[in-house]
Design a protein around this motif. Sequence first.
Motif, PDB file in Angstrom:
ATOM      1  N   GLN A  79      -0.880 -68.742  -2.934  1.00 45.39           N
ATOM      2  CA  GLN A  79       0.207 -67.910  -2.426  1.00 45.39           C
ATOM      3  C   GLN A  79      -0.123 -67.401  -1.025  1.00 45.39           C
ATOM      4  O   GLN A  79       0.751 -67.372  -0.150  1.00 45.39           O
ATOM      5  CB  GLN A  79       0.457 -66.708  -3.347  1.00 45.39           C
ATOM      6  CG  GLN A  79       1.517 -65.763  -2.800  1.00 45.39           C
ATOM      7  CD  GLN A  79       1.717 -64.513  -3.648  1.00 45.39           C
ATOM      8  OE1 GLN A  79       2.692 -64.416  -4.368  1.00 45.39           O
ATOM      9  NE2 GLN A  79       0.798 -63.575  -3.560  1.00 45.39           N
ATOM     10  N   GLY A  82       0.665 -69.974   1.514  1.00 45.99           N
ATOM     11  CA  GLY A  82       2.085 -70.111   1.762  1.00 45.99           C
ATOM     12  C   GLY A  82       2.664 -68.962   2.559  1.00 45.99           C
ATOM     13  O   GLY A  82       3.515 -69.161   3.433  1.00 45.99           O
ATOM     14  N   VAL A  83       2.188 -67.756   2.289  1.00 44.22           N
ATOM     15  CA  VAL A  83       2.791 -66.566   2.903  1.00 44.22           C
ATOM     16  C   VAL A  83       2.275 -66.335   4.317  1.00 44.22           C
ATOM     17  O   VAL A  83       3.025 -65.875   5.192  1.00 44.22           O
ATOM     18  CB  VAL A  83       2.522 -65.322   2.029  1.00 44.22           C
ATOM     19  CG1 VAL A  83       2.974 -64.056   2.726  1.00 44.22           C
ATOM     20  CG2 VAL A  83       3.247 -65.466   0.695  1.00 44.22           C
ATOM     21  N   PHE A 162       6.776 -69.866  -2.558  1.00 47.53           N
ATOM     22  CA  PHE A 162       5.778 -69.352  -1.631  1.00 47.53           C
ATOM     23  C   PHE A 162       6.123 -69.701  -0.184  1.00 47.53           C
ATOM     24  O   PHE A 162       5.894 -68.904   0.732  1.00 47.53           O
ATOM     25  CB  PHE A 162       4.397 -69.901  -1.983  1.00 47.53           C
ATOM     26  CG  PHE A 162       3.832 -69.365  -3.280  1.00 47.53           C
ATOM     27  CD1 PHE A 162       4.451 -68.331  -3.953  1.00 47.53           C
ATOM     28  CD2 PHE A 162       2.674 -69.903  -3.825  1.00 47.53           C
ATOM     29  CE1 PHE A 162       3.940 -67.828  -5.145  1.00 47.53           C
ATOM     30  CE2 PHE A 162       2.142 -69.409  -5.014  1.00 47.53           C
ATOM     31  CZ  PHE A 162       2.784 -68.376  -5.674  1.00 47.53           C
ATOM     32  N   SER A 183       2.463 -60.290   4.491  1.00 52.52           N
ATOM     33  CA  SER A 183       1.548 -61.062   3.639  1.00 52.52           C
ATOM     34  C   SER A 183       0.530 -60.155   2.952  1.00 52.52           C
ATOM     35  O   SER A 183       0.184 -60.371   1.780  1.00 52.52           O
ATOM     36  CB  SER A 183       0.827 -62.127   4.468  1.00 52.52           C
ATOM     37  OG  SER A 183       0.067 -61.524   5.508  1.00 52.52           O
ATOM     38  N   LEU A 216       4.400 -64.746  -7.958  1.00 51.69           N
ATOM     39  CA  LEU A 216       3.082 -65.093  -8.488  1.00 51.69           C
ATOM     40  C   LEU A 216       2.976 -64.788  -9.974  1.00 51.69           C
ATOM     41  O   LEU A 216       2.268 -65.494 -10.705  1.00 51.69           O
ATOM     42  CB  LEU A 216       1.990 -64.347  -7.713  1.00 51.69           C
ATOM     43  CG  LEU A 216       0.551 -64.698  -8.104  1.00 51.69           C
ATOM     44  CD1 LEU A 216       0.263 -66.176  -7.876  1.00 51.69           C
ATOM     45  CD2 LEU A 216      -0.440 -63.832  -7.330  1.00 51.69           C
TER      46      LEU A 216
END
Length: 274
Positions: A79, A82-83, A162, A183, A216
Amino acid sequence: MSDLIWFSRVFRAFVRRELSALGGYRGAMFIRLFGFALAIGSILFLSRFVGASVNPHLAAYRGNYLGFVVIGLLAAEFQQVGVSVLAQRIRMAQMMGTLEAEVATPAPPWMVLGAPPVFEFAISSLRSAAYLIGAKLLLGLDLSHVDWASLLLSVPLIVAAFSGLGLLAAATTMLVRRLNPVSLIIGSLSFFLSGVMYPVTVLPSWLRSAGALLPLTHALAVLRGALLAGSPPAALQSSLLALLLFAALLAPLGVGLFAYALRRARIDGSLSHY
């Protein structure tokens, strides 16, 4: 087809640049691997301690706390990739003054800016697979109950959700011209509410309800169900539908806001400002 060929060329060029850069940071890579190995070793001993008694909160995962935590940490890292990756790349390019040059290349801007997240997702996926295999071979992690249908259904939804969060963070970074705390906030809330280190069943009901608003939480429910409990898609229906909803909302919203931020930055000339 032409867009795919263009992107493959851009992606190959980016990979060559990244591999060349990594050649100068081998020590950092080994230190990172060593640190992760120490963390897994600590989790192994902790799992033996937790597994020494019957824990009803782990019954759904066959009492496999080692697998529970390893999957939690890997998903949390996935995650974070992705963030944060695209936002960090954009902020670095803004500060170095190269963002305007990057989007002025013959390749479309979405290809130039999209190559880093795709590369990082690929590396993170390979790293996660290697860690799981290593934990199975060296630490005895039980992965004998994997349901591949659930796993294959969930991964694209997780990546889309994500990535949507990452595009929102990157768009905000481009608009305000500073690295925003999105994030960090998402990562901290997810670590606390999504059950990275402990099952969400230990949380009070109102915190579980709050955790259900985070992608998540559902990603971990599906991944652990598929990898540890062998749960088929029907048994994970609620979490799969939640991931589908997150992907359907966050991905288009992220793409739209990022396109707006890029267009606005090119019009007002702020691509070269930081």
